[in-house]
Design a protein around this motif. Structure first.
Motif: not given
Length: 112
Positions: A36-37, A41-46, A82-85, A93-95
Motif C-alpha cells: 500500500t505504501f 509512493k508511485v502515485i505521489e511521485s508522478s 481512494r481517489r486514485a483507485g 497515466c501512472l502505468k
C-alpha cells in the motif's frame, strides 16, 4: 501505528490499482502495509499526471515509512489511494511509473 494502513476498503482500492497497472497478475498479489505504501509512493511521485487526486490537502512534514506512519499520514495515504483507485484514466497515466516499480511491489506483496 502502520497496522491501520490497510483496511477492507483500502485493500479493495489497492487491488483495483494493481489490476489496472499489472493486468492478469496484480489482482492476485497479497496487499499489506508495504504494498500500500509503495502504491502511494508511485502515485505521489508522478507529477506528470493530473487529477483530483492531487487536490487532497497535504499534511505538513514528512509522511515517513510504512512502519512509522502517523494518524495524519495514514489518513492522507488512504485518501490518495481512494481517489486514485476511482480514476481509471489517472491510473493508466501512472502505468509507466508503476511498471518501473513492479518487481519491488511484487516482492513486498510476498514479504520478500
Amino acid at each position: 501505528m502502520a497496522e491501520h494502513l490497510v483496511d477492507l476498503y483500502t485493500e479493495e482500492y489497492v487491488k483495483n490499482i494493481l489490476s489496472t497497472w499489472y493486468p492478469g497478475e496484480g489482482s492476485s498479489w497479497p496487499v499489506n502495509n508495504e504494498v500500500t505504501f509503495l502504491v502511494f509512493k508511485v502515485i505521489e511521485s508522478s507529477g506528470n499526471c493530473s487529477s483530483s487526486v492531487g487536490k487532497a490537502p497535504t499534511p505538513s512534514g514528512p509522511i515517513g515509512t510504512a512502519r512509522s506512519l502517523t494518524a495524519i499520514g495514514i489518513s492522507y495515504i488512504k485518501t490518495i489511494i481512494r481517489r486514485a483507485g476511482n480514476d481509471k484514466h489517472y491510473l493508466l497515466c501512472l502505468k509507466g511509473a508503476a511498471l518501473k516499480r513492479k518487481t519491488e511491489i511484487k516482492m513486498k506483496a510476498y514479504g520478500i
